[in-house]
Structures are given as C-alpha cells and as structure tokens.
Design a protein around this motif. Structure first.
Motif, PDB file in Angstrom:
ATOM      1  N   ALA A  90       0.831  -1.210   0.000  1.00 34.10           N
ATOM      2  CA  ALA A  90       0.000   0.000   0.000  1.00 34.10           C
ATOM      3  C   ALA A  90       0.862   1.254   0.000  1.00 34.10           C
ATOM      4  O   ALA A  90       0.498   2.268  -0.597  1.00 34.10           O
ATOM      5  CB  ALA A  90      -0.925  -0.005   1.216  1.00 34.10           C
ATOM      6  N   ARG A  91       1.990   1.194   0.673  1.00 34.73           N
ATOM      7  CA  ARG A  91       2.897   2.339   0.693  1.00 34.73           C
ATOM      8  C   ARG A  91       3.438   2.634  -0.702  1.00 34.73           C
ATOM      9  O   ARG A  91       3.837   3.767  -0.989  1.00 34.73           O
ATOM     10  CB  ARG A  91       4.054   2.069   1.652  1.00 34.73           C
ATOM     11  CG  ARG A  91       3.619   1.960   3.112  1.00 34.73           C
ATOM     12  CD  ARG A  91       4.697   1.328   3.984  1.00 34.73           C
ATOM     13  NE  ARG A  91       4.201   1.071   5.339  1.00 34.73           N
ATOM     14  CZ  ARG A  91       4.656   1.627   6.443  1.00 34.73           C
ATOM     15  NH1 ARG A  91       5.665   2.475   6.371  1.00 34.73           N
ATOM     16  NH2 ARG A  91       4.140   1.344   7.604  1.00 34.73           N
ATOM     17  N   GLN A  92       3.471   1.591  -1.540  1.00 37.45           N
ATOM     18  CA  GLN A  92       3.944   1.760  -2.921  1.00 37.45           C
ATOM     19  C   GLN A  92       2.808   2.067  -3.887  1.00 37.45           C
ATOM     20  O   GLN A  92       3.056   2.286  -5.078  1.00 37.45           O
ATOM     21  CB  GLN A  92       4.651   0.470  -3.367  1.00 37.45           C
ATOM     22  CG  GLN A  92       5.806   0.049  -2.482  1.00 37.45           C
ATOM     23  CD  GLN A  92       6.871   1.118  -2.420  1.00 37.45           C
ATOM     24  OE1 GLN A  92       7.410   1.521  -3.446  1.00 37.45           O
ATOM     25  NE2 GLN A  92       7.175   1.590  -1.207  1.00 37.45           N
ATOM     26  N   GLY A  93       1.557   2.065  -3.357  1.00 39.40           N
ATOM     27  CA  GLY A  93       0.406   2.271  -4.245  1.00 39.40           C
ATOM     28  C   GLY A  93       0.314   1.185  -5.288  1.00 39.40           C
ATOM     29  O   GLY A  93       0.081   1.436  -6.480  1.00 39.40           O
ATOM     30  N   ALA A  94       0.477  -0.078  -4.855  1.00 36.66           N
ATOM     31  CA  ALA A  94       0.555  -1.196  -5.790  1.00 36.66           C
ATOM     32  C   ALA A  94      -0.752  -1.436  -6.533  1.00 36.66           C
ATOM     33  O   ALA A  94      -0.756  -1.935  -7.661  1.00 36.66           O
ATOM     34  CB  ALA A  94       0.964  -2.466  -5.033  1.00 36.66           C
ATOM     35  N   VAL A  95      -1.873  -1.085  -5.906  1.00 33.44           N
ATOM     36  CA  VAL A  95      -3.177  -1.402  -6.479  1.00 33.44           C
ATOM     37  C   VAL A  95      -4.062  -0.166  -6.406  1.00 33.44           C
ATOM     38  O   VAL A  95      -4.070   0.548  -5.396  1.00 33.44           O
ATOM     39  CB  VAL A  95      -3.851  -2.564  -5.695  1.00 33.44           C
ATOM     40  CG1 VAL A  95      -5.236  -2.861  -6.266  1.00 33.44           C
ATOM     41  CG2 VAL A  95      -2.983  -3.812  -5.721  1.00 33.44           C
ATOM     42  N   ASN A  96      -4.813   0.090  -7.473  1.00 34.62           N
ATOM     43  CA  ASN A  96      -5.846   1.123  -7.456  1.00 34.62           C
ATOM     44  C   ASN A  96      -7.176   0.443  -7.189  1.00 34.62           C
ATOM     45  O   ASN A  96      -7.547  -0.519  -7.865  1.00 34.62           O
ATOM     46  CB  ASN A  96      -5.900   1.869  -8.793  1.00 34.62           C
ATOM     47  CG  ASN A  96      -4.657   2.711  -9.032  1.00 34.62           C
ATOM     48  OD1 ASN A  96      -4.205   3.418  -8.137  1.00 34.62           O
ATOM     49  ND2 ASN A  96      -4.110   2.643 -10.238  1.00 34.62           N
TER      50      ASN A  96
END
Length: 448
Positions: free
Chosen positions: A231-237
C-alpha cells in the motif's frame, strides 16, 4: 591473605563503620565464623554508640578466634573486591558440588536444567559483584557527558525512529532508543495493526526489527505486512464505496490464496523488489513457530542479541511467561516482567513497543446504541499498571468503520492528551493519519 580480618581491622583503626555500607559488605562475605562474629559485634557496637567503632582490644576479647591486623595499608575498595570475589568462589563451589545440582540434572529436561542453573549462578554473581562507584557525579563526570553528547550529535550513540504518524513525531520527536512504548485498546480494535505499521516504518528507515507475535500465525502476520508495504507503494488502485484509493494487495485474498491471476503476478513481482523497498529487516517469531515455546524475558533478550534488534514489538505482554512474583503481591509477576523489559530497552538501546488490553466499557455507545470511537483512558490500562509506569509513552487506540483514533495518554517527553485520526482499512494495507482541517475533507472522503 585474610582480607576479611584486614577489612575489619581497618574499620577499627579508622573508626569508619560506614565502610560496611559503602562497599555493601555483609556477614556472608566473611569466610570464617570468627570474622562474622567480629563483624556483627562491630555493627552492634556502632548502632549503640553513635556509629563509633570499638577499640581493637575489646573486639579481640569479645570475639574468640579473630586476629587484629594493625596498620592495614590496602584500601577498603581493594579489600572489598577481594572479599566478594573469594565469597563468590566459595558459594559457587558449594553450589556446584552440592546435592541440588545432581538432583536437578536428573529430574529436569536439558532446557529446564540449563535455565535453573543460569538463574542460580546469576543470583550468586549479583550478590557477590563488587560495587566501586554509585551513580554519576554531575560535577566530576562532565567529560563523560560531553562524550555522550558528541556521539548523539553524530548519531552513533542512540537513534530516534520516526513514527508513521506525523503527529506523534511532532509531539514527542519520534521513538527514542532505550525507551518502552505501550499500546493499548479494547479487544479487536487494531493494536496489532498499529504496532505492525510502526515496525514496518522503522524497517523502512533501516532498523533491524524483532516481532514477538504471540497471537498471530507467521503467515497471517506476513500477509498483513505485505498488504501494508505494498500500500505504501500504491501497488493497487481500488474503488471502495465510490472512492478511489491507492492501496495494497488485499489481505483476505492473500490469506485465502485467492488473488486473481493478474494480481498474483503483480504480487510476485512486488516480492522481488521488497529488498529495495525495505532496507532494514523484520524478523517475526509467531505463535505457530515450533521453537517458540519459551517466552520469558531472557528468551526475548537472546533474540534481541541474535537479531541485533533496534526495534522490538511484543504482541502482547500478557502472553509472555511472567517472571517469578518475588514480592508476593497482587500483580507482582507482571511488575517484575515490566521492570525487566524496561531494563532490556536501556541495556541494548532499542525501542520496545508493547501491547496490552484496555478494560471493556459500556459508555462507548450513543443514545441509539451505536458504538462511537472512544480511545481508552490511562485508568483503563488493563493487566498491570506497571506497564504504564515503565513506559515513556502509553498510546490508547480505537477503530470503527474505516476510521481510527490514536490518543497519547501518558507522555514522559510530552504529547499527553493529544489525539489524531487515521484512515483505517487494514484489509487493503491502508492505515494512515488523516490530515487536519479542510485538507482532510478534500483528501479523504470516507465512504462510510
């Protein structure tokens, strides 16, 4: 050489009965009954005569077998060190050649016997250790202070590990090595999640992190951690309740092995990059680890040493094996455990995050029976008040319907009474402080 007789003789000659107290000399440190009798006589005489020592002739007359040694030149400190060393060796020899060792060796398992042996020898060591100096003299030890100051300035003596939550950093400056921080809340409100977030944040700063997860399986802890890190990497929208978020891989899908094929490929790629994302390390000891059956403070210490831990998470305190209740008071076992945990933090200059429960309450619902966010107060700290006393900061938490609240309840370095709100969606790895004011309304429009 008869250091005991020399020590007693010098006490008589210098009229300094306070030397017994200064160097913590007791009857058991003298090897012969004659010396012990002379020691007790001098002590009793001093108690009845304003601290004065008796004349050497009086001692010789009253204590058969005692030999007076005139004009002793050795210092009290030197003789005390010799006496305590000799007393320690005599006690160790008596203990190791005694019957108890053989009996315990036969009846106990290898681990239990080793533990018992360590405890007994440690007690002898502590009782015969030499104390040559008490504390620090703030006028004479200024060089020591400046040395420590320069080390801190260079960042080599201690560290501050920043919190994931900006308000905590603002209020207390981050988590200072050598301190204990206690998180508490009522059952099922997210204590493990919040401390996991702080563990990951520390590892992201390069810390070696040790986690004692005594309620959670290894796979479950790792799945939650991977959700948070991704989540910190914004892996998924993801669109949740009509709002778009950058989140992590869904925790429930990881736990159930039900990622879609596309997400599964993305997750495998994410794992190949985790070394770059997290420069530190996180070592987890989980409830289902076969070799995690002994959970005493000394086991924690061994793990801290083995992992070179900078940050430690104890989840929760009350699943540790508490220390013996030597005080024989209610809660004495928890108090002894808390004190030893606090000592570990100082000895190894690590940050320790610990978890305990808050008392369940009935006043967290509105007039219609709906539960409201209400972090626990200091008075609701459950299991042991010792954890409150030994902590640099106690942190109360509560969560409800995608929102959480953190309250700093007891702060040695400030922050007491400060609260902050967080968006709380751990299934998507999203646990983040809400900005205050209008920015919060614009950035996070909660769908609940």
């Amino acid at each position: 050489m008869a250091y005991g007789e020399s020590f007693l003789s010098k006490v008589i000659d210098t009229n300094d009965t306070g030397a017994f107290l200064r160097y913590d000399i007791r009857a058991e440190h003298f090897p012969t009954e004659a010396e012990r009798k002379a020691y007790r006589f001098i002590k009793d005489y001093a108690d009845s005569n304003g601290g004065q020592a008796p004349d050497y002739r009086t001692v010789v007359a009253e204590c058969a077998g005692f030999t007076y040694m005139p004009e002793v030149g050795d210092s009290f400190e030197y003789m005390a060190r010799k006496m305590r060393n000799d007393a320690g060796k005599l006690r160790l020899h008596s203990f190791l050649t005694g019957r108890d060792v053989g009996d315990k060796f036969t009846e106990l398992s290898t681990e239990e016997f080793a533990t018992w042996l360590i405890e007994q020898t440690e007690q002898i060591r502590s009782e015969t250790a030499t104390r040559s100096k008490v504390g620090t003299d703030i006028k004479r030890d200024t060089v020591t202070f400046l040395d420590e100051y320069r080390k801190r300035k260079e960042g080599t003596s201690f560290k501050i590990w920043k919190s994931k939550f900006p308000t905590i950093n603002k209020e207390i400056g981050g988590y200072l090595s050598g301190n204990v921080y206690t998180w508490y809340g009522r059952s099922g409100r997210g204590k493990s999640i919040f401390t996991m977030e702080e563990a990951i944040e520390a590892a992201a700063q390069g810390a070696n992190v040790l986690v004692w997860a005594m309620e959670m399986s290894r796979f479950e802890w790792m799945a939650r951690a991977y959700s948070s890190i991704s989540a910190r990497q914004g892996a998924v929208n993801a669109n949740i309740g009509g709002v778009d978020y950058e989140v992590g891989f869904e925790n429930r899908a990881l736990l159930n092995g039900k990622l879609t094929e596309e997400f599964e490929q993305g997750f495998e790629q994410f794992l190949t990059e985790i070394n770059e994302i997290i420069p530190g390390t996180i070592v987890v000891r989980a409830v289902d680890d076969i070799d995690f059956s002994s959970r005493r403070v000394r086991d924690l210490e061994a793990d801290i040493v083995a992992t070179k831990a900078d940050v430690v998470v104890i989840d929760p305190y009350y699943y540790m094996t508490y220390e013996a209740n030597r005080s024989k008071t209610t809660g004495g076992d928890a108090t002894e455990t808390s004190n030893k945990i606090r000592a570990l933090a100082g000895r190894y200059q690590c940050v320790i995050h610990g978890i305990t429960q808050a008392e369940e309450v009935r006043d967290d619902r509105d007039d219609e029976g709906n539960r409201e966010l209400r972090p626990p107060t200091r008075a609701e700290l459950m299991k042991s008040k010792s954890f409150l006393q030994d902590s640099a900061l106690t942190i109360g938490i509560d969560t409800l319907d995608g929102i959480g609240i953190i309250q700093l309840n007891k702060g040695r370095n400030g922050g007491e009474g400060v609260t902050l709100e967080v968006v709380y969606m751990p299934n998507y790895g999203l646990v983040r402080e809400l900005p205050s004011g209008e920015a919060a309304a614009d950035q996070f429009k909660m769908p609940f």
